[in-house]
Design a protein around this motif. Sequence first.
Motif, PDB file in Angstrom:
ATOM      1  N   SER A  99      58.638 -63.569 -52.181  1.00  0.00           N
ATOM      2  CA  SER A  99      57.237 -63.624 -51.761  1.00  0.00           C
ATOM      3  C   SER A  99      56.793 -65.070 -51.634  1.00  0.00           C
ATOM      4  N   LEU A 100      55.691 -65.274 -50.899  1.00  0.00           N
ATOM      5  CA  LEU A 100      55.091 -66.611 -50.821  1.00  0.00           C
ATOM      6  C   LEU A 100      54.058 -66.746 -51.919  1.00  0.00           C
ATOM      7  N   GLU A 101      54.259 -67.708 -52.793  1.00  0.00           N
ATOM      8  CA  GLU A 101      53.342 -67.916 -53.918  1.00  0.00           C
ATOM      9  C   GLU A 101      52.461 -69.109 -53.588  1.00  0.00           C
ATOM     10  N   THR A 102      51.150 -68.872 -53.521  1.00  0.00           N
ATOM     11  CA  THR A 102      50.236 -69.951 -53.139  1.00  0.00           C
ATOM     12  C   THR A 102      49.817 -70.801 -54.333  1.00  0.00           C
ATOM     13  N   ASN A 103      50.047 -70.294 -55.531  1.00  0.00           N
ATOM     14  CA  ASN A 103      49.662 -70.997 -56.756  1.00  0.00           C
ATOM     15  C   ASN A 103      48.148 -71.187 -56.911  1.00  0.00           C
ATOM     16  N   GLU A 104      47.378 -70.380 -56.182  1.00  0.00           N
ATOM     17  CA  GLU A 104      45.912 -70.463 -56.370  1.00  0.00           C
ATOM     18  C   GLU A 104      45.532 -70.086 -57.798  1.00  0.00           C
ATOM     19  N   VAL A 105      46.295 -69.168 -58.378  1.00  0.00           N
ATOM     20  CA  VAL A 105      46.089 -68.815 -59.783  1.00  0.00           C
ATOM     21  C   VAL A 105      47.244 -69.405 -60.574  1.00  0.00           C
ATOM     22  N   GLY A 106      46.889 -70.199 -61.569  1.00  0.00           N
ATOM     23  CA  GLY A 106      47.880 -70.756 -62.487  1.00  0.00           C
ATOM     24  C   GLY A 106      47.415 -70.474 -63.899  1.00  0.00           C
ATOM     25  N   VAL A 107      48.009 -71.186 -64.849  1.00  0.00           N
ATOM     26  CA  VAL A 107      47.712 -70.853 -66.249  1.00  0.00           C
ATOM     27  C   VAL A 107      46.220 -71.019 -66.595  1.00  0.00           C
ATOM     28  N   GLY A 108      45.581 -72.054 -66.043  1.00  0.00           N
ATOM     29  CA  GLY A 108      44.155 -72.280 -66.365  1.00  0.00           C
ATOM     30  C   GLY A 108      43.288 -71.151 -65.846  1.00  0.00           C
ATOM     31  N   GLU A 109      43.567 -70.736 -64.598  1.00  0.00           N
ATOM     32  CA  GLU A 109      42.775 -69.627 -64.031  1.00  0.00           C
ATOM     33  C   GLU A 109      43.035 -68.351 -64.826  1.00  0.00           C
ATOM     34  N   PHE A 110      44.301 -68.148 -65.213  1.00  0.00           N
ATOM     35  CA  PHE A 110      44.609 -66.929 -65.961  1.00  0.00           C
ATOM     36  C   PHE A 110      43.850 -66.898 -67.293  1.00  0.00           C
ATOM     37  N   VAL A 111      43.804 -68.053 -67.959  1.00  0.00           N
ATOM     38  CA  VAL A 111      43.089 -68.107 -69.246  1.00  0.00           C
ATOM     39  C   VAL A 111      41.588 -67.867 -69.016  1.00  0.00           C
ATOM     40  N   THR A 112      41.042 -68.422 -67.938  1.00  0.00           N
ATOM     41  CA  THR A 112      39.628 -68.167 -67.624  1.00  0.00           C
ATOM     42  C   THR A 112      39.389 -66.672 -67.447  1.00  0.00           C
ATOM     43  N   TRP A 113      40.290 -66.017 -66.695  1.00  0.00           N
ATOM     44  CA  TRP A 113      40.150 -64.573 -66.490  1.00  0.00           C
ATOM     45  C   TRP A 113      40.270 -63.816 -67.824  1.00  0.00           C
ATOM     46  N   ALA A 114      41.300 -64.217 -68.612  1.00  0.00           N
ATOM     47  CA  ALA A 114      41.551 -63.516 -69.885  1.00  0.00           C
ATOM     48  C   ALA A 114      40.322 -63.606 -70.792  1.00  0.00           C
ATOM     49  N   ARG A 115      39.753 -64.789 -70.859  1.00  0.00           N
ATOM     50  CA  ARG A 115      38.546 -64.954 -71.707  1.00  0.00           C
ATOM     51  C   ARG A 115      37.412 -64.079 -71.184  1.00  0.00           C
ATOM     52  N   SER A 116      37.297 -63.997 -69.866  1.00  0.00           N
ATOM     53  CA  SER A 116      36.152 -63.253 -69.303  1.00  0.00           C
ATOM     54  C   SER A 116      36.286 -61.751 -69.542  1.00  0.00           C
ATOM     55  N   VAL A 117      37.518 -61.259 -69.715  1.00  0.00           N
ATOM     56  CA  VAL A 117      37.671 -59.813 -69.977  1.00  0.00           C
ATOM     57  C   VAL A 117      37.980 -59.540 -71.443  1.00  0.00           C
ATOM     58  N   GLY A 118      38.000 -60.606 -72.254  1.00  0.00           N
ATOM     59  CA  GLY A 118      38.176 -60.425 -73.698  1.00  0.00           C
ATOM     60  C   GLY A 118      39.584 -60.097 -74.130  1.00  0.00           C
ATOM     61  N   VAL A 119      40.593 -60.658 -73.443  1.00  0.00           N
ATOM     62  CA  VAL A 119      41.981 -60.424 -73.881  1.00  0.00           C
ATOM     63  C   VAL A 119      42.645 -61.746 -74.239  1.00  0.00           C
ATOM     64  N   ASP A 120      43.654 -61.663 -75.107  1.00  0.00           N
ATOM     65  CA  ASP A 120      44.451 -62.856 -75.429  1.00  0.00           C
ATOM     66  C   ASP A 120      45.603 -62.961 -74.441  1.00  0.00           C
ATOM     67  N   PRO A 121      45.874 -64.160 -73.940  1.00  0.00           N
ATOM     68  CA  PRO A 121      47.059 -64.323 -73.095  1.00  0.00           C
ATOM     69  C   PRO A 121      48.317 -64.342 -73.956  1.00  0.00           C
ATOM     70  N   MET A 122      49.411 -63.804 -73.423  1.00  0.00           N
ATOM     71  CA  MET A 122      50.732 -63.864 -74.067  1.00  0.00           C
ATOM     72  C   MET A 122      51.616 -64.503 -73.004  1.00  0.00           C
ATOM     73  N   MET A 123      52.114 -65.682 -73.279  1.00  0.00           N
ATOM     74  CA  MET A 123      52.701 -66.514 -72.227  1.00  0.00           C
ATOM     75  C   MET A 123      54.226 -66.471 -72.275  1.00  0.00           C
ATOM     76  N   ALA A 124      54.843 -66.333 -71.107  1.00  0.00           N
ATOM     77  CA  ALA A 124      56.311 -66.409 -71.040  1.00  0.00           C
ATOM     78  C   ALA A 124      56.713 -67.759 -70.450  1.00  0.00           C
ATOM     79  N   VAL A 125      57.796 -68.345 -70.989  1.00  0.00           N
ATOM     80  CA  VAL A 125      58.298 -69.610 -70.442  1.00  0.00           C
ATOM     81  C   VAL A 125      59.584 -69.348 -69.660  1.00  0.00           C
ATOM     82  N   ASN A 126      59.861 -70.257 -68.731  1.00  0.00           N
ATOM     83  CA  ASN A 126      61.013 -70.115 -67.833  1.00  0.00           C
ATOM     84  C   ASN A 126      62.278 -70.643 -68.519  1.00  0.00           C
TER      85      ASN A 126
END
Length: 494
Positions: A99-126
């Motif tokens: 797929s083509l990944e635009t990177n519009e959403v990265g870790v910062g955006e994900f954390v912003t979303w997670a906070r807004s819906v009240g969930v903790d992020p669980m992060m995987a590393v490569n």
Amino acid sequence: MLNASLTVDPAYTIGTVDPRLYGSFVEHMGRCVYTGIYEPGHPSANGDGFRQDVAGLVRELGVPIVRYPGGNFVSNYKWEDGIGPVTDRPRRLDLAWRSLETNEVGVGEFVTWARSVGVDPMMAVNLGTRGLEAARDLVEYCNLPGGTYWSDLRGGDPYGIKVWCLGNEMDGPWQTGHKTAEEYARIAVETAKSMRQVDPSIELVACGSSNRAMPTFGSWEATVLKEAYEAVDYISAHAYYQQHGDDRASFLAVATDMDAFIEEVVATADHVRAVKRQSKRIHVSFDEWNVWYQSRFVGETNLDVEQTPRLIEDVYSVTDAVVVGNLLISLLRHADRVKIGCLAQLVNVIAPIMTEPGGAVWKQASFHPFALTAQYGQGTALQVIPSAPTVSTALYGDVPVLDAVAVHTDADEIVIFAVNRSLEEPLDLAVDLRSLPGVTSATHTALADADPDAVNTAAAPDRVAPRLLDEPKIDGGRLSAVLPPLSWNMIRIS
Ligand code: AHR
């Protein structure tokens, strides 16, 4: 009519239910992120581009933790592509899903979303194409308050991400950077050490097997834990189930496979504990599970390269939803050792929540048993000692027609979760409540349908929904309720 019984006694405890058992998973795959949680042009999008209609259903689903950003995706991912000004971010070819990944959403955006819906992020590393340095830098970027290169680049409050996965499905030959158990164990230990040097408070998940049928299952866990026992807190397990042909009876019994999978992983971890004279226990992070019709998926290598393709958007039936409810019963039955569970995935990609770009959001049938279990299955899991006739299945032999577990909730209710696996017959369930004197009333909610293939769609979003049945009868310390054929049930006793 079939007959079955079980006993509820608050003394028969299994263990405390970790709320993280009801987690989920957001991968940069198909339409989970783009046109799933994130769609700036959508009428419901907030200023950050996140769909609020989706956010509402995520809150209703009740997930407390969400794994991110993959999945197979993470094994090709450069997290640095997803930080800084969005207009400067590279468009990359993601080889996991072509797929083509635009990177519009990265870790910062994900954390912003997670906070807004009240969930903790669980992060995987490569740990596929990358390794220790990138993982260590990511912990610094996310969790250090400031005063260093990566934390200053982030700015603002630290994200405080607690749970980290050391790679994804590294036992699978399909994984970019696939490794032998010995190779993986070494890189996992050294990466763990380095990540903890940055933030000693984090919890780490080592990769277990991608499924129980992997040829290396069992030996993989043993080898990895022999090397990494001291360095990690959890070992992962993944499992996807589907109905094969018209064999619905076996499909309805897949929780017996999940039971065996968990018990074998726990036994392996405890064997290593004994050999190493360790006192700490390794817990299981069942961080990918669901119904997935893999036989309908064309496969990664056959995909045309596209941006936001429609990938594995399985539509779940009543039968699938009953199986999802039964898999949750299996997780609860092992609440003493399974501390994290992630329903894979959250939106559009084998998901309980579906969307149309620019359009509607709706709940799949599987949304319902998940949301109700997440809401009412908090507290202490209880063994219920069921006694029931069996049904024969081609894949799992004779299995009990009734599967059940109970939870003594924090609100002092007893909630029984039960599945009737019979395709045709209702099940008359007798519950021994003599340990709970004074109980006089209960409610019974069921997910069942005259058509076990019924599904929800954008046009008929409420075709499949749980129903409140007649109140169970309670007399002389016994409760009786009738579980419809092929049904998931929740009986709340207060
Ligand atoms: O959830 C879909 C895929 O299934 C994930 O990317 C991978 O980890 C698993 O094989």
